[in-house]
Each structure stands twice: as structure tokens, then as C-alpha cells.
Design a protein around this motif. Structure first.
Motif, short mmCIF file in Angstrom:
data_model
loop_
_atom_site.label_atom_id
_atom_site.label_comp_id
_atom_site.label_asym_id
_atom_site.label_seq_id
_atom_site.Cartn_x
_atom_site.Cartn_y
_atom_site.Cartn_z
N CYS A 1 -2.20 -8.12 5.05
CA CYS A 1 -2.92 -7.11 4.28
C CYS A 1 -3.45 -7.72 2.99
N ARG B 1 0.50 -5.29 8.58
CA ARG B 1 1.55 -5.78 7.68
C ARG B 1 1.69 -7.28 7.88
N VAL C 1 0.86 -1.19 0.00
CA VAL C 1 0.00 0.00 0.00
C VAL C 1 0.90 1.24 0.00
N GLU D 1 3.98 1.31 8.66
CA GLU D 1 3.33 0.18 9.35
C GLU D 1 2.32 0.66 10.40
N ILE E 1 3.13 3.14 2.75
CA ILE E 1 2.43 3.51 3.98
C ILE E 1 3.22 2.96 5.15
N GLU F 1 0.36 3.19 10.39
CA GLU F 1 -0.91 3.71 9.87
C GLU F 1 -1.63 2.75 8.95
N LEU F 2 -1.02 1.60 8.65
CA LEU F 2 -1.63 0.64 7.74
C LEU F 2 -2.99 0.15 8.26
N THR G 1 -6.43 0.71 6.18
CA THR G 1 -6.92 -0.45 5.43
C THR G 1 -7.75 -1.42 6.26
#
Length: 186
Positions: free
Chosen positions: A131, A128, A79, A117, A115, A119-120, A124
């Protein structure tokens, strides 16, 4: 069968409990529910997760090894954020690196950066190493490397660490409304 006759209902209860435990271990993920909703065939494949999910560690290749499948069939989800703040999703084979120039060109943006880690999950709904391109909090533009079409089936994350979904690349493209393109760094 003779054992079941000897134990009667007790044996059938044990068998039922056994399958309930197996099913309970693998709860449906959002990606699975979406595939089910659209009647898309897939296979959920569990593997032992070692929690090593840094980009430079090759987690997707290790996943292929754990599942006993060709690493070219395991597709990782990466992402990115464009300079416009748009979130972009890219899927490519575990055996290759993404070509950032090609990614920028296909998305028609000047800059992309991964992006972080931290804020992933908030962007989404996934972490991580778990995903999935299917079932993110929002529908982001998605790009899948064209090498996916060389295989009858590919694997993507089910949306949690330790489970991969095996499905046809055409079904993945349709479900994510993805664009196929050449993303491989040569």
C-alpha cells in the motif's frame, strides 16, 4: 569488449535482451508513474517478499533489513476509517507504532479504526504490504510522521509487494499533499 567483437551483433542482442528482462520484471506502478509525471527523483528498490503482511508481524522492519537500510527510513502506510466514514492515510516509520490519540487529534475526528484487509484493495487500489500513499484510487487526507524530515531519503511502498520507492520526504509530502505531524506512540 573483445567478446562483443567476436560475437558481433549476437552479443549486443544478448545484452539488450538481458536489460529488457530486468526492466520487464519491474513494471511501473501507479506510484512510479505519478512520480515520473511530476519529474520527482526516486529509486525503485526490489526485495524478496515473504507474504507476511499482518500488522503485528513487523513487515516494514523486515523490509528495511532486506534492503540493508535503517528501519527508521522505511515508512509504512496505514489506512484508517473515521467515525464519519472518511478514509485517512497515515505514514510512519517502521520502528514506531502509531498513537491513535494523536491520529484522532490531528485528523480532528473522534474515532479511527484500521481498514480491514478485505476492503483495502477496493478503497485504495492496493493490498496490505503493498500500500503506497501515492496513487490511491482517491486522494485521501494524508498525514506523515514528522520524523521523516530527519532523513534525506525515506522508503515507501511502490504500490506492490516487493518494491519500495526511495525518495526525499519533501517530495512525498508534496506529492500526497500531506500534513506532517507527530504520530509516534511513546
Amino acid at each position: 569488449q573483445s567478446k562483443c567483437k567476436n560475437y558481433g551483433n549476437r552479443c549486443s542482442k544478448i545484452i539488450t535482451l538481458y536489460f529488457q528482462r530486468i526492466y520487464a520484471k519491474m513494471k511501473k506502478t501507479n506510484a512510479m508513474r505519478i512520480l515520473d509525471k511530476f519529474n520527482i527523483k526516486y529509486e525503485a528498490c526490489e526485495y524478496e517478499d515473504d507474504t507476511e503482511h499482518k500488522l503485528e508481524h513487523g513487515a516494514a522492519s523486515r523490509t528495511a533489513q532486506k534492503l540493508g537500510i535503517n528501519p527508521e527510513q522505511v515508512f509504512k502506510t496505514i489506512v484508517f476509517r473515521a467515525e464519519t466514514k472518511e478514509i485517512l492515510v497515515f505514514c510512519q516509520s517502521a520502528t514506531s507504532e502509531i498513537n491513535l490519540k494523536k491520529a484522532r487529534q490531528i485528523a480532528n475526528v473522534r474515532e479511527v479504526s484500521p481498514i480491514k484487509e478485505q476492503e483495502l484493495l477496493s478503497l485504495t487500489g492496493y493490498v496490505r504490504g503493498g500500500c503506497s500513499p501515492i496513487g490511491m484510487k482517491k486522494q485521501f487526507r494524508t498525514f506523515i510522521d514528522e520524523s521523516a524530515l530527519l532523513h534525506d531519503q525515506i522508503c515507501i511502498s511502490a504500490g506492490v509487494r516487493g518494491i519500495q520507492l526511495k525518495l526525499s520526504p519533501e517530495d512525498l509530502i508534496k506529492t500526497t499533499n500531506a500534513t506532517t505531524c507527530d504520530l509516534i506512540l511513546e
